[in-house]
Design a protein around this motif. Structure first.
Motif, PDB file in Angstrom:
ATOM      1  N   ARG A 126      -9.482 -10.213  40.383  1.00 58.60           N
ATOM      2  CA  ARG A 126     -10.234 -11.435  40.647  1.00 58.60           C
ATOM      3  C   ARG A 126     -11.358 -11.610  39.633  1.00 58.60           C
ATOM      4  O   ARG A 126     -11.564 -12.685  39.090  1.00 58.60           O
ATOM      5  CB  ARG A 126     -10.800 -11.377  42.076  1.00 58.60           C
ATOM      6  N   LEU A 127     -12.075 -10.528  39.352  1.00 57.82           N
ATOM      7  CA  LEU A 127     -13.172 -10.602  38.384  1.00 57.82           C
ATOM      8  C   LEU A 127     -12.666 -10.899  36.972  1.00 57.82           C
ATOM      9  O   LEU A 127     -13.315 -11.586  36.197  1.00 57.82           O
ATOM     10  CB  LEU A 127     -13.966  -9.290  38.386  1.00 57.82           C
ATOM     11  N   LEU A 128     -11.495 -10.373  36.661  1.00 56.72           N
ATOM     12  CA  LEU A 128     -10.937 -10.568  35.312  1.00 56.72           C
ATOM     13  C   LEU A 128     -10.186 -11.893  35.182  1.00 56.72           C
ATOM     14  O   LEU A 128      -9.823 -12.302  34.094  1.00 56.72           O
ATOM     15  CB  LEU A 128      -9.963  -9.422  34.985  1.00 56.72           C
ATOM     16  N   ARG A 129      -9.943 -12.534  36.302  1.00 57.88           N
ATOM     17  CA  ARG A 129      -9.092 -13.711  36.367  1.00 57.88           C
ATOM     18  C   ARG A 129      -7.716 -13.413  35.752  1.00 57.88           C
ATOM     19  O   ARG A 129      -7.220 -14.108  34.883  1.00 57.88           O
ATOM     20  CB  ARG A 129      -9.764 -14.914  35.702  1.00 57.88           C
ATOM     21  N   LEU A 130      -7.160 -12.318  36.208  1.00 55.98           N
ATOM     22  CA  LEU A 130      -5.808 -11.926  35.801  1.00 55.98           C
ATOM     23  C   LEU A 130      -4.977 -11.804  37.072  1.00 55.98           C
ATOM     24  O   LEU A 130      -5.522 -11.695  38.162  1.00 55.98           O
ATOM     25  CB  LEU A 130      -5.840 -10.545  35.154  1.00 55.98           C
ATOM     26  N   SER A 131      -3.668 -11.767  36.903  1.00 53.76           N
ATOM     27  CA  SER A 131      -2.840 -11.570  38.091  1.00 53.76           C
ATOM     28  C   SER A 131      -2.893 -10.104  38.508  1.00 53.76           C
ATOM     29  O   SER A 131      -3.289  -9.230  37.729  1.00 53.76           O
ATOM     30  CB  SER A 131      -1.392 -11.951  37.780  1.00 53.76           C
ATOM     31  N   TRP A 132      -2.473  -9.839  39.738  1.00 54.05           N
ATOM     32  CA  TRP A 132      -2.436  -8.469  40.238  1.00 54.05           C
ATOM     33  C   TRP A 132      -1.551  -7.612  39.334  1.00 54.05           C
ATOM     34  O   TRP A 132      -1.903  -6.504  38.960  1.00 54.05           O
ATOM     35  CB  TRP A 132      -1.904  -8.462  41.675  1.00 54.05           C
ATOM     36  N   HIS A 133      -0.380  -8.165  38.970  1.00 56.96           N
ATOM     37  CA  HIS A 133       0.575  -7.398  38.160  1.00 56.96           C
ATOM     38  C   HIS A 133       0.025  -7.072  36.778  1.00 56.96           C
ATOM     39  O   HIS A 133       0.191  -5.959  36.280  1.00 56.96           O
ATOM     40  CB  HIS A 133       1.909  -8.135  38.055  1.00 56.96           C
ATOM     41  N   ALA A 134      -0.631  -8.057  36.158  1.00 56.05           N
ATOM     42  CA  ALA A 134      -1.186  -7.830  34.826  1.00 56.05           C
ATOM     43  C   ALA A 134      -2.270  -6.748  34.885  1.00 56.05           C
ATOM     44  O   ALA A 134      -2.348  -5.883  34.009  1.00 56.05           O
ATOM     45  CB  ALA A 134      -1.759  -9.134  34.279  1.00 56.05           C
ATOM     46  N   THR A 135      -3.070  -6.780  35.938  1.00 52.56           N
ATOM     47  CA  THR A 135      -4.145  -5.791  36.079  1.00 52.56           C
ATOM     48  C   THR A 135      -3.554  -4.409  36.341  1.00 52.56           C
ATOM     49  O   THR A 135      -4.002  -3.403  35.796  1.00 52.56           O
ATOM     50  CB  THR A 135      -5.091  -6.191  37.240  1.00 52.56           C
ATOM     51  N   ASN A 136      -2.515  -4.394  37.161  1.00 53.98           N
ATOM     52  CA  ASN A 136      -1.814  -3.155  37.450  1.00 53.98           C
ATOM     53  C   ASN A 136      -1.223  -2.539  36.174  1.00 53.98           C
ATOM     54  O   ASN A 136      -1.255  -1.324  35.976  1.00 53.98           O
ATOM     55  CB  ASN A 136      -0.701  -3.450  38.461  1.00 53.98           C
ATOM     56  N   GLU A 137      -0.699  -3.402  35.299  1.00 55.68           N
ATOM     57  CA  GLU A 137      -0.144  -2.961  34.014  1.00 55.68           C
ATOM     58  C   GLU A 137      -1.220  -2.265  33.169  1.00 55.68           C
ATOM     59  O   GLU A 137      -0.958  -1.255  32.522  1.00 55.68           O
ATOM     60  CB  GLU A 137       0.393  -4.175  33.232  1.00 55.68           C
ATOM     61  N   ILE A 138      -2.410  -2.848  33.160  1.00 52.43           N
ATOM     62  CA  ILE A 138      -3.519  -2.268  32.379  1.00 52.43           C
ATOM     63  C   ILE A 138      -3.864  -0.881  32.923  1.00 52.43           C
ATOM     64  O   ILE A 138      -4.099   0.063  32.184  1.00 52.43           O
ATOM     65  CB  ILE A 138      -4.751  -3.217  32.413  1.00 52.43           C
ATOM     66  N   MET A 139      -3.813  -0.753  34.254  1.00 52.29           N
ATOM     67  CA  MET A 139      -4.081   0.551  34.859  1.00 52.29           C
ATOM     68  C   MET A 139      -2.985   1.568  34.505  1.00 52.29           C
ATOM     69  O   MET A 139      -3.273   2.711  34.153  1.00 52.29           O
ATOM     70  CB  MET A 139      -4.200   0.425  36.382  1.00 52.29           C
ATOM     71  N   ASN A 140      -1.731   1.104  34.544  1.00 48.07           N
ATOM     72  CA  ASN A 140      -0.614   1.981  34.165  1.00 48.07           C
ATOM     73  C   ASN A 140      -0.770   2.507  32.752  1.00 48.07           C
ATOM     74  O   ASN A 140      -0.581   3.685  32.485  1.00 48.07           O
ATOM     75  CB  ASN A 140       0.715   1.208  34.208  1.00 48.07           C
ATOM     76  N   ARG A 141      -1.105   1.575  31.841  1.00 48.48           N
ATOM     77  CA  ARG A 141      -1.251   1.983  30.439  1.00 48.48           C
ATOM     78  C   ARG A 141      -2.398   2.965  30.279  1.00 48.48           C
ATOM     79  O   ARG A 141      -2.311   3.904  29.500  1.00 48.48           O
ATOM     80  CB  ARG A 141      -1.516   0.753  29.558  1.00 48.48           C
ATOM     81  N   ALA A 142      -3.476   2.758  31.042  1.00 45.08           N
ATOM     82  CA  ALA A 142      -4.644   3.653  30.956  1.00 45.08           C
ATOM     83  C   ALA A 142      -4.242   5.071  31.387  1.00 45.08           C
ATOM     84  O   ALA A 142      -4.608   6.052  30.749  1.00 45.08           O
ATOM     85  CB  ALA A 142      -5.777   3.125  31.824  1.00 45.08           C
ATOM     86  N   VAL A 143      -3.453   5.152  32.466  1.00 51.71           N
ATOM     87  CA  VAL A 143      -3.034   6.471  32.954  1.00 51.71           C
ATOM     88  C   VAL A 143      -2.111   7.158  31.952  1.00 51.71           C
ATOM     89  O   VAL A 143      -2.268   8.342  31.646  1.00 51.71           O
ATOM     90  CB  VAL A 143      -2.380   6.359  34.354  1.00 51.71           C
ATOM     91  N   GLU A 144      -1.181   6.392  31.388  1.00 54.15           N
ATOM     92  CA  GLU A 144      -0.292   6.973  30.379  1.00 54.15           C
ATOM     93  C   GLU A 144      -1.077   7.488  29.177  1.00 54.15           C
ATOM     94  O   GLU A 144      -0.826   8.580  28.667  1.00 54.15           O
ATOM     95  CB  GLU A 144       0.721   5.932  29.896  1.00 54.15           C
ATOM     96  N   ARG A 145      -2.045   6.685  28.762  1.00 53.07           N
ATOM     97  CA  ARG A 145      -2.897   7.071  27.627  1.00 53.07           C
ATOM     98  C   ARG A 145      -3.648   8.361  27.954  1.00 53.07           C
ATOM     99  O   ARG A 145      -3.659   9.300  27.171  1.00 53.07           O
ATOM    100  CB  ARG A 145      -3.893   5.921  27.393  1.00 53.07           C
ATOM    101  N   GLY A 146      -4.209   8.411  29.162  1.00 52.09           N
ATOM    102  CA  GLY A 146      -4.976   9.591  29.583  1.00 52.09           C
ATOM    103  C   GLY A 146      -4.103  10.840  29.663  1.00 52.09           C
ATOM    104  O   GLY A 146      -4.492  11.910  29.211  1.00 52.09           O
ATOM    105  N   LEU A 147      -2.902  10.688  30.227  1.00 52.74           N
ATOM    106  CA  LEU A 147      -2.011  11.848  30.365  1.00 52.74           C
ATOM    107  C   LEU A 147      -1.592  12.373  28.997  1.00 52.74           C
ATOM    108  O   LEU A 147      -1.502  13.575  28.782  1.00 52.74           O
ATOM    109  CB  LEU A 147      -0.776  11.488  31.198  1.00 52.74           C
TER     110      LEU A 147
END
Ligand SMILES: [Zn+2]
Length: 408
Positions: A126-147
């Motif tokens: 909501r704060l980013l004005r992005l869809s749930w899926h798009a935000t979820n994608e950003i989180m997925n990429r962050a976790v992959e990057r971290g791992l």
């Protein structure tokens, strides 16, 4: 208009080879679109970094950037494709975004930071004005990057915990680094196979260096640990054992409450959580009603007293005193003749060597407890999870202590 273009050119801080050529307000009047053009004469191959010739321009692409004032801001460009002698025709790298990303690095960095401060995807979206899926994608990429950035340093003390996942007795099993206070990996189910897969997420030298693994008295965990970490001591710690003791007290309470109710006595109704609290954590009114319950001749009160007595076990600090205490405690349990309590005592007796290992490794039980309640918090915020993979991503994002920073 020219000054606006110069202005954006300065604000974007791009290398000289990229030029702002146009700035437009979108048709709907809600967006600013910044058009970029590559004006360099040479391009670099994204594979080997060698300079090559510009082959052509890829179709127009768009990246969401940080807002200008309250306007959504997008960068739009056609990226040159490089012809490399060795790698053929490849789209070159751009300085403002990662490969395949639809967001600029700056936008994604803010998104990741927002996600870290929000307890749900929805709030961040909501704060980013992005869809749930798009935000979820950003989180997925962050976790992959971290791992992918994780080191393979030795981890001395591991912990395995199960957590229920959705209704219907489905579980996930979680591997923790107890000293580092972080979650290492999460797998579906709590079978031997699942636990083996979990432990195999560590590299072979890491597995060989493990000194102890703390876990519940659940057979599949023990089988997998024995097979993959043969040198590590198994430890059944306070956190796991107090769970059994609490459950036993609760079983006594339910049985007794049912009996009392048949005689019209409602004493135990609504007292479930009273028996789970430790006295030092009670409010004044909780303590008053608790003391009233304890003053009676309730079986539940007696079971509770035995559970409370067992807390002393962990403070004894050495195996000999602990063994002596356990014999004494076991006798009290026998005298009371409450089946659920006797069952726990027998269980503890069977696993007593591993319980005594607690004093050898002094693993802080607070870590397991802390991680568990943290996971619970994010689970509550998401009101259950749609799929295992998103549950795993959340746990690792919030509790994995991953290095997920965006590096431009
Ligand atoms: Zn190349």
């Amino acid at each position: 208009m020219q000054s606006l273009i110069t202005h954006y050119q300065q604000l974007l801080v791009l290398p000289d080879s990229w030029q702002v050529v146009d700035v437009r307000l979108s048709m709907s009047g809600t967006r600013i679109e910044i058009y970029l053009e590559f004006i360099g004469s040479q391009v670099q191959c994204p594979e080997c970094g060698k300079a090559g010739r510009i082959y052509d321009l890829a179709p127009e692409q768009r990246w969401r950037h940080l807002d200008t004032m309250q306007y959504e801001t997008h960068l739009i460009a056609r990226i040159p494709r490089c012809e490399c002698k060795e790698h053929g025709v490849k789209t070159m790298k751009v300085p403002w975004a990662a490969k395949y990303s639809r967001y600029t690095l700056k936008f994604e960095a803010v998104a990741v930071e927002l996600l870290q401060h929000c307890s749900s995807i929805q709030a961040a979206a909501r704060l980013l004005r992005l869809s749930w899926h798009a935000t979820n994608e950003i989180m997925n990429r962050a976790v992959e990057r971290g791992l992918s950035r994780r080191s393979n340093h030795a981890i001395d003390h591991l912990g395995i915990d199960e957590k229920s996942f959705r209704a219907g007795h489905r579980y996930v099993t979680i591997l923790n680094d107890l000293e580092g206070g972080r979650v290492l990996e999460v797998v579906q189910n709590r079978t031997t196979e699942a636990t083996e897969k979990l432990l195999q997420s560590l590299e072979e030298p890491q597995r060989q260096a493990v000194k102890s693994i703390s876990m519940d008295m659940w057979k599949p965990f023990a089988i997998a640990a024995k097979k993959l970490l043969p040198q590590a001591d198994m430890v059944h710690d306070r956190f796991h054992i107090s769970k059994y003791l609490n459950e036993a007290v609760d079983t006594v309470r339910r049985q007794e409450s049912r009996q009392l109710l048949q005689a019209g006595d409602r004493t135990l109704i609504g007292s479930k959580f009273t028996w789970l609290r430790n006295p030092e954590n009670m409010t004044e009114s909780q303590r008053a009603s608790f003391e009233k319950l304890m003053a009676g001749e309730l079986k539940t009160a007696k079971a509770w007293a035995l559970k409370n007595m067992f807390r002393e076990f962990w403070r004894l600090g050495c195996r000999d005193s602990a063994s002596f205490f356990f014999d004494y405690w076991s006798e009290r349990v026998e005298q009371l003749k409450l089946k659920p309590m006797i069952k726990v005592k027998e269980l503890l007796k069977r696993h007593f060597d591993n319980i005594l290992n607690y004093f050898k490794h002094e693993i802080t039980n607070a870590v397991s407890e802390g991680l568990n309640s943290k996971i619970q918090l994010y689970k509550a915020a998401a009101r259950g999870f749609h799929s295992f993979s998103s549950y795993r991503t959340r746990i690792l994002f919030y509790c994995g202590k991953l290095n997920i920073a965006i590096t431009g």
